[in-house]
Structure formats: structure tokens, C-alpha cells
Design a protein around this motif. Structure first.
Motif: not given
Length: 987
Positions: A650-673
Motif C-alpha cells: 500500500e502506498a504511500p510507504q515511508q522509509p525506515e532508515r535515513e539516507a543522504p538523498f530523499r526521493i519522492l515518487a508518484v504513480d497511480d499504480d501501486p505495482v509500479n511503485l
């Protein structure tokens, strides 16, 4: 065919006609039979075998009218008025129980026929018609005697007296059979000719320009009429004709046959003989008038004129036919043989009529010549038809080869032209971009027009390539269950960047629960693009509506515009390649709708149009519905490497760890995400996913992101529209955006870049390509941020030597004049140095109070240096609390002092304003210095070699845009000073 061979065929044909006629005469002629003598014909010893009857020729007893003197007259004899009277012949037969009959074909006049005193036939003054008549059921007396009596009271002038074909005697069944056979033969031949006349008239109706066909129909009609009025005079069974009209119509029909046949040949095979046509038409026209108007006696005396007319016509026909045969025209020999057969029949008829003593007549109607003639005509037409069919097939094959070569040529040329065309477009764009400050407005517009025309040509080349692919049947569809609304919105966004028409409004009227269709998403988008682009071209002002409905197993999509519309002829050809509407601007090749038709039919659907001039147009096409009932489209996989899981998280899903870069992805199909998350799982990225474009906009506004990955085709809001909203806040360097879509046509890519995307990648995507593109954009963003930080650090460390030297000199000067001021200056200078070298200055933002402390120290030092030349006014709201980039205010004050106030000999005043307004903190630096003109304002934030002094302002502006979402606002006027301001969100 060689000429000698053709001549041999003609000779054999004429010889065959002659032999057939002689054989016919022999077969239908009378055998040796008794001849009437002294008014008696003795048939007591005669057996009525083949043909079963005898001719009543010989010596008849004759008593002239108004006289009692008896004499003997031989029948047949000359036509004379004084021969009127009574003819008598005694017939002696053996079988007295048998019924006998007479076949009588006598001249027009008043006469009566009797047998053994019983009157069998009689004409009157009112009824002078004399067609062939059969008098049957005559029985001899007990002695076998039949006394035949003809009483001729009056004979019409210029009628023919009885001939050997005029009076026959024999058993009743034989006479009736002879009359029936001859009549049927004439009617059959006439029917054949009338059938030819009818189908010639039909051909004339189909091809009105073919005048030769009309003359052939007339020739066939006159030939049929001439047959019906000759020999047995079958026409007399239908129309009562007296001797005068019998004569006139006979002449008229033969003359009409000759003229019609002549004009047919001239019109069909010798169109250059126009003078001959005029001469023949004039002469025959005059002759027709002559036939209808002159007295019958004069017509009889000038009967040779008909022979002259027939000879003239058929001589000309023979001459032309010979030339045609020599020219090796296909089937000309058959036509020549037909002309010879007709001429043979006419000439023999003339011999029978006018040279009866020379010609050997047949005793029954002769059907062979005319039948053979029209068989030759039919063979000619069929041969010509088959030849035309073969020639058409050959030409069609040649045309198809050339058409295929044309398509191949266009496709090859299109491929070859695209590279130089794009090269020219790139050069024009480069010139327009790099020389924007040098070029005047007209030149700039010309370059933009050149690029626009080049882009339109590029679209045309793509259409040509697509059409060639369709022709070769090399295109395959990637059909799947898809949603229509995202495709429509994506297509509309693309068109909005390509069509500059603010007066046209697009309306999408599709239900939210519209079922999925089973189609190729790329090709459906191409269909919609062409239909909407076509509607936009012909709708100068109004509405273009996209609607959809479904029934059964089909979905119907409609594109309805309020434009110019089209007429019936345009609608009939609008879907053909290279066809355009009557109101087209001739900018295209007329391929868009043809490509739409091909694509729709490949999906198993149909495309139609309803339109009227001035009433707009409605294009509709059908697509098959998907079998799935799930309203969530089964999207095309994002990458070629699929995860093992089928269901998406299920989207959205937040990451559990920190990383130097933050990426936001949007797609109406959860399969693609899910696939994207799997592809980037090994990379040091914080990936947050969203299925709603609106939720994505909220996250972009509330949080910091290093990259946005967006699908182009989404419901509610397309990826292009999402990019436009993001670009209102972030520049391409501050927040990179990667668009992902299954459609990568040039117009889509161009629209994506116009919207503000940094990169464009198509589905399905190779995993390595996706990772590489993401890494490249993140690295570019990082390098830009590093550059900004380095510039800030450089500004931080850029305490110019003359500033330090001047400050130290000021301290030294105060040491001898005012020790207290010196100590205060040393303390403030120390605070300034500590604030400048504070490690917090490398942070993206700091509290406003810290930046103001640095500004106070700097301004205190500058006031000590310049004394009365620099006045400072503070207007600060102490309750304002916000974050600002480090070194964002001090460079503004320094720029105002050095380049504004101190440029004036008397100096000036610097004002520092900090206040709240509309929920934001407003910071402004004002001076009353020399000010700037508009040209300087236009280049204020442009960092070039010639503008090194403004690097602080440019750097500050970029950092403000990145951190706060907006840059500096500058207003200035020569001699009145400058105001530099910006806003920051309140804490």
C-alpha cells in the motif's frame, strides 16, 4: 497480327458468308416441281416432301378489269395498273381428304381471295395492309380440284407484285410451319439486336461522355427495325402500315442503320475525322428529310439514292476499319468482320429488291449475316472488356508497386531528413538562446518561428514513417487493460504546450467509474492526440469535448468540437491518406486521420465522423472493453526486472532508515511503485511513494526533497500538470524531476521539457538506465548545492584586504584620538569576526537574529569608518522569528553601501526593515544612493565575467530561492536609491 494473316481471315470470312448463304438457299429453295400451264397446276402425282410446299408460279388465267376477254399471264410479272383484274389457277391434288393452305404475300391494294367459290380473304379501301397471310383448312372437291381466284380491283402504285416468295401452296401444317419459322427467325434476330441496343443504352447512361455508344445503340435499333419490316414483315403484326409508309420506313431504316453505324465507327475509332462526321450527318439528315417529305412516286424513281448512301457509309466504314486493323488495335479485326457481315446483308437485300432477275433469292428469311455481325460485335466488346481488365490489372500491379515504392521512398526520406532537420532546429534554438540580448525582437520572433516550423515538419515526418509501417503491416499492438482518463489528460497537457489558442477550451466528460479498455496505451494516446490536434486546428474559438460511453463489449470515445465542420464530400474522403478538409490550412499532409483509422481498426474498432458546415464535428471511435472489472488499471511494468511479489504494498510507504538523498515518487499504480522501490532498494536513498498527485504537491510544499519521480499518465492530474505546479516553487536546479511514461513520442518529450522536467524516461525501463539517470540528477543537484555553499563560504571568508586594512587603520586612528571608541570598535570587530567564522554559516538556514547580529557588527564598523557619510536607520519588529540562509542580509547592506550610498560625495542613509505581513516575514534593505537603470536591473542576477561585483547578489538570490522558495525583489530609480527585499516563512 501480320497483315497477310488478317487479309486471309477476311477472305475466308467473306467466303464462309457466301457459302452459308448459298447453302441456305439450297436448303430452303424449292425442288423440281410442276409449273402452272394454261391456268392449271397438276399436283396429282406430286409428293409434298421437303420443304413441303410449292410455288404457284407459271401461267394464270387473267381477265382484265372491266373486260370479259380471257388471257394467260405469267406470275411473277411487272407492276402495271392495267394488270388489275381477276387471276385464276386450278390446282389438281391427289389426296381429297387432306386440308391444304395458301401462303399469300401480295401487293397493297383492294383485293379478295377465293377458293372453289368460297371467299377466304378480302381487303377494303380503309384496310389496305397486306402482310404475309396464311389461308389454311382448304379442302378440295371430290375430284381433287381447288380453284384459286384473285380479284385485284386496285393496286397501290410502287408496290411489288407477287414473287416466287409471295405465293405458296401445300398441306396446311407445312404452310403454317413455314410462316411460323420465318416469323420466329425474324423476331429472334431483331431481339438479339434490340438486346444490344438496350445494353448500349445502359452503358451510355453509365458513361454519358461516350457518345459512340449511343450511335451503336441506334445502329442496333435500326438493324432490328429493318429486319422486322423486311421479308415476312413481322412489324405488320404490331403496326398497321400502308404501302406508302412501308416504303418510306424501309428506306429510313436502312439509311439510319448506315448512318448510325458510320457515326459509331467515327466517334469510337476515328475521333479526328470530325469533318467526315459533319459531312455525313448533314447529307444523311437532308436525305431523311427527303424521305419523309417527297411524293412516293418521286421516292420510287430516286431509289438509287439509298444505294448511294449505303455504299458511301460502308465504304467509309471499310476504309476506317482497314486503318484500325493496320494499327493493330486490339479486337479491331472482329469489328471489321462485323462491318463486312452487315454490309453483306444490306447488299444482298438491295440485290433482291432491285436486281431480282440477277440475284438468286432465298425462299425464307436469311438470319445468318446479321446474327454473325452482332456476334462479332459482342465478341469485340467482350474482348475489349477483357483486354481492359487485363490492362487494368497490369496497371494496378504497376501502381501498387509504385505506391509501395512511394511509401518506401517517403519513409526512407523521412528517416534521412530528420537528422538534418533536428540539426537546423538545434542551431536555431542555440542562436535564439545565446544571443537573446543581442538580437532584436523581430529576429528573435523569426528564429522562434523557424523552430516552430521545423517542429511541425518533424511531426509530419513521424506521420510518414508511421504510415509506411502501417502499409507494411509491421506494427504490433501491446494491448492491456488501461484507464482512459489518465491517457486523455496526459494528451491534453501535451497539446496545451503545442497549441497556442487561449480561446479554445478542452472539456473532459468521462465518468470516474468508466470501465477499463483493452488497448495499447501508446496508440490510444496517438489516436487522441491526432483527433484533438485536428479539432484544435479547425476550432478557432469554442469548446472541444472528450466524452466516453460503453455498451456491450465496446467503449465509444467521442471528440466533439464547435469548429468549422465539413461537407459531405469532405467526410467521404477525410480518412484517406493525403486528404485534407476544404478549410485546411495546408500545414499538414492529411495523414493524421488516416493513421487514426488504421490504429482503431487494428484494435478491432471503427471510427466515424458526424459533421455539418458551420456546426462543428464529432469524431467517435470504439475500443474493446477489458474483461477485468477492476477499475484500477493494470499498468505497464516500470522496469524489465520484476519483483517476485505480485501484490503491491500500500502506498504511500515511508522509509525506515535515513539516507543522504530523499526521493519522492508518484504513480497511480501501486505495482509500479513496488517495482521502483525494489529497483532502488540497494541505493542510499530515502524513497517515499504517493499515488495521488495532490498529496505529492502537499509533501513538496512541506518537506525538502532531492528528486521527484512522476508518472505522466495519472487520473485527476497528469504528470505534466504536476511538474508545472512544482516549478512555480522550485527551479530545475533546486528540485530535479524525472518523468516516467510509456509514450516517448517527440511531441510528448518536448511537452515534458516545456513543463519543466529535467529528464524523461520511457516504459519499460532498463534497471541500469533508471539508476544511472537518478544518480546523474542527484549528483548534478549536489554539485549545484556544493557550489552555492562554496560561494557562501567564499563570501564568508572574503573579508577583502582593503576592508581589514581600513578597519585596522580606523582602530589605530581612534587609539590616539578616542580610546573608548577604539575599544568599542575592537570589540565589535571581534564579534563580527566570530560571527563570520561561525561553523553555523555552512548550514542551509540560521535564525534571523544571528544574521541581524552580523549585520549590526558590520554596519557599526562601516559607520566608524565613514562617519557622517553613512547613516543607519533600524525598523525591526522584535517579534519576527524566522529562518534565513546565512549571509543573506549582510551582502545586501554591503552592496547598498559600496555601490549606492558611497557613490555620492555626501553619502546617504541605509534603512533596515523587518516586519510581519500576510503571515510572512518581510526583510528589506533601502538606500538613498545613486540607484540603477532598467538595463542594470535586468542583468543584476546574471553571473558573468563582466558582473563579478554582483556575484554576492546572484548567489544570495539562488540560495533564497532554494531554501525559501522565492528570491530577491529589487526596485530602483536613478538618483532616488534602491530597495532590495525578500520574504521568509514565519516559525
Amino acid at each position: 497480327m501480320p497483315t497477310k494473316k488478317q487479309l486471309l481471315i477476311v477472305c475466308v470470312f467473306l467466303l464462309a458468308l457466301l457459302i452459308i448463304r448459298l447453302v441456305w438457299n439450297a436448303m430452303t429453295g424449292l425442288p423440281d416441281q410442276p409449273t402452272a400451264k394454261n391456268g392449271v397446276l397438276d399436283l396429282s402425282d406430286f409428293a409434298f416432301s421437303q420443304p413441303g410446299y410449292v410455288s404457284l408460279e407459271g401461267e394464270w388465267k387473267f381477265i382484265p378489269l372491266h373486260s370479259e376477254e380471257q388471257a394467260l399471264k405469267t406470275i411473277p410479272g411487272p407492276t402495271e395498273l392495267e394488270l388489275q383484274g381477276t387471276y385464276q389457277l386450278d390446282l389438281q391434288v391427289q389426296d381429297t381428304e387432306r386440308y391444304y393452305g395458301f401462303y399469300i404475300h401480295l401487293p397493297h391494294g383492294i383485293l379478295s381471295v377465293s377458293a372453289n367459290g368460297q371467299r377466304l380473304y378480302q381487303t377494303s379501301t380503309q384496310n389496305r395492309q397486306m402482310s404475309p397471310t396464311v389461308l389454311a383448312s382448304i379442302q378440295p372437291d371430290e375430284n381433287g380440284l381447288i380453284r384459286l381466284t384473285f380479284q385485284l380491283e386496285e393496286i397501290d402504285r410502287h408496290s411489288w407484285l407477287p414473287t416466287p416468295r409471295s405465293l405458296y401452296f401445300g398441306p396446311s401444317e407445312n404452310i403454317e410451319r413455314k410462316n411460323a419459322i420465318e416469323s420466329l427467325l425474324q423476331m429472334a434476330v431483331a431481339a438479339i439486336m434490340l438486346i444490344h441496343a438496350i445494353y448500349a443504352c445502359i452503358l451510355k447512361a453509365i458513361k454519358p461522355a461516350k457518345k459512340g455508344i449511343l450511335f451503336f445503340a441506334l445502329a442496333a435499333f435500326f438493324a432490328a427495325a429493318s429486319v422486322l419490316i423486311s421479308d415476312n414483315k413481322v412489324l405488320g403484326y404490331f403496326i398497321a402500315l400502308n404501302s406508302e409508309w412501308d416504303k418510306r420506313l424501309t428506306y429510313l431504316f436502312y439509311a439510319g442503320l448506315s448512318l448510325s453505324f458510320l457515326l459509331f465507327v467515327l466517334r469510337t475509332f476515328a475521333p479526328s475525322y470530325k469533318r467526315t462526321v459533319r459531312v455525313a450527318s448533314t447529307l444523311f439528315g437532308l436525305y431523311f428529310v427527303y424521305l419523309l417529305l417527297v411524293p412516293l412516286s418521286l421516292l420510287h424513281k430516286t431509289g438509287f439514292l439509298l444505294a448511294v448512301a449505303i455504299v458511301f457509309a460502308f465504304s467509309t466504314i471499310t476504309f476506317i476499319m482497314l486503318k484500325i486493323v493496320q494499327a493493330q488495335l486490339k479486337g479491331a479485326l472482329l469489328l471489321y468482320l462485323a462491318a463486312l457481315a452487315v454490309a453483306s446483308n444490306v447488299l444482298w437485300m438491295m440485290l433482291y429488291r432491285y436486281v431480282d432477275s440477277v440475284a438468286m433469292p432465298t425462299l425464307m428469311f436469311y438470319p445468318v449475316d446479321l446474327t454473325v455481325a452482332f456476334l462479332c460485335f459482342s465478341s469485340f466488346w467482350f474482348l475489349r472488356f477483357f483486354h481492359a481488365e487485363d490492362e487494368n490489372a497490369t496497371l494496378l500491379a504497376k501502381l501498387q508497386r509504385e505506391y509501395k515504392q512511394k511509401d518506401q521512398f517517403l519513409a526512407s526520406t523521412s528517416h534521412e531528413m530528420r537528422n538534418p532537420l533536428h540539426g537546423m532546429m538545434n542551431i536555431a534554438q542555440t542562436v535564439a538562446t545565446e544571443n537573446k540580448q543581442v538580437l532584436d525582437q523581430k529576429s528573435q520572433q523569426s528564429l522562434e518561428l523557424l523552430v516552430s516550423i521545423g517542429r511541425r515538419m518533424s511531426y509530419l515526418l513521424n506521420d510518414l514513417i508511421d504510415l509506411a509501417v502501417f502499409k507494411e503491416r509491421k506494427l504490433t499492438l501491446q494491448q492491456e487493460a488501461i484507464q482512459l482518463e489518465p491517457i486523455i489528460r496526459r494528451t491534453l497537457d501535451t497539446l496545451n504546450f503545442l497549441i497556442d489558442n487561449e480561446k479554445t477550451r478542452f472539456v473532459v466528460a468521462i465518468p470516474n467509474d468508466f470501465p477499463l479498455v483493452f488497448a495499447d496505451a501508446n496508440r490510444v494516446s496517438q489516436i487522441l492526440f491526432n483527433l484533438l490536434h485536428n479539432a484544435g486546428k479547425f476550432t478557432n474559438e469554442g469548446t472541444i469535448t472528450i466524452a466516453a460511453s460503453h455498451s456491450g463489449k465496446l467503449a465509444t470515445i467521442r471528440v466533439i468540437d464547435t469548429g468549422l465542420g465539413m461537407d459531405q464530400s469532405t467526410k467521404a474522403r477525410i480518412f484517406e491518406p493525403y486528404e485534407q478538409g476544404a478549410n485546411a490550412d495546408n500545414e499538414g499532409l492529411g495523414l493524421g486521420l488516416a493513421i487514426c483509422k488504421e490504429l482503431v481498426e487494428m484494435h478491432g474498432g471503427q471510427i466515424n465522423v458526424v459533421s455539418s458546415p458551420g456546426q462543428g464535428s464529432s469524431f467517435s471511435f470504439t475500443l474493446p472493453l477489458a474483461k477485468s472489472t477492476n477499475h484500477q488499471a493494470i499498468a505497464t511494468a516500470l522496469t524489465t526486472e520484476q519483483p517476485n511479489e505480485v501484490a503491491a504494498a500500500e502506498a504511500p510507504q515511508q522509509p525506515e532508515r535515513e539516507a543522504p538523498f530523499r526521493i519522492l515518487a508518484v504513480d497511480d499504480d501501486p505495482v509500479n511503485l513496488k517495482v521502483l522501490r525494489h529497483a532502488l532498494s540497494t541505493k542510499p536513498y530515502q524513497l517515499v511513494t504517493e499515488t495521488s498527485p495532490k498529496a505529492t504537491l502537499r509533501k513538496v510544499a512541506e518537506e525538502r526533497w532531492d528528486l521527484v519521480i512522476a508518472d505522466v499518465m495519472m487520473p485527476e492530474m497528469s504528470g505534466l500538470e504536476l511538474v508545472k505546479h512544482i516549478r512555480q516553487t522550485y527551479s530545475v536546479s533546486e528540485l530535479p524531476i524525472l518523468l516516467v511514461t510509456a509514450r516517448i513520442q517527440p511531441e510528448d518529450i518536448y511537452a515534458g521539457f516545456r513543463a519543466g522536467a529535467n529528464d524523461y524516461i520511457g516504459k519499460p525501463v532498463d534497471l541500469l538506465e533508471l539508476q544511472t539517470r537518478i544518480e546523474a540528477m542527484l549528483a548534478l543537484k549536489q554539485s549545484i548545492e556544493d557550489r552555492l555553499r562554496l560561494e557562501a563560504a567564499w563570501l564568508q571568508a572574503q573579508i577583502e584586504p582593503h576592508f581589514l586594512f581600513n578597519t585596522l587603520n580606523t582602530i589605530a586612528s581612534l587609539s590616539t584620538v578616542d580610546t573608548d571608541r577604539m575599544l568599542d570598535l575592537i570589540a565589535e570587530f571581534g564579534r563580527y569576526l566570530r560571527a563570520s567564522f561561525n561553523e553555523k554559516k555552512l548550514s542551509p538556514v540560521i535564525p534571523l537574529s544571528e544574521e541581524l547580529d552580523l549585520l549590526r557588527s558590520y554596519l557599526y564598523i562601516e559607520q566608524e569608518r565613514f562617519g557622517e557619510r553613512l547613516q543607519v536607520k533600524w525598523a525591526i519588529d522584535e517579534h519576527v522569528d524566522c529562518l534565513v540562509p546565512p549571509l543573506s542580509i549582510q551582502p545586501l547592506a554591503e552592496n547598498a553601501i559600496l555601490h549606492g550610498i558611497l557613490k555620492q560625495e555626501a553619502g546617504g542613509t541605509l534603512e533596515v526593515h523587518v516586519y510581519k505581513k500576510d503571515g510572512k516575514a518581510h526583510i528589506a534593505i533601502k538606500d538613498d544612493g545613486v540607484g540603477m537603470d532598467q538595463d542594470t536591473l535586468n542583468t543584476l542576477f546574471t553571473q558573468t565575467k563582466s558582473t563579478k561585483k554582483s556575484i554576492g547578489l546572484a548567489n544570495t538570490n539562488l540560495r533564497l530561492q532554494k531554501q525559501l522558495g522565492n528570491g530577491l525583489s529589487v526596485s530602483s530609480e536613478i538618483g532616488k536609491g534602491t530597495t532590495v527585499s525578500f520574504t521568509a516563512p514565519l516559525q
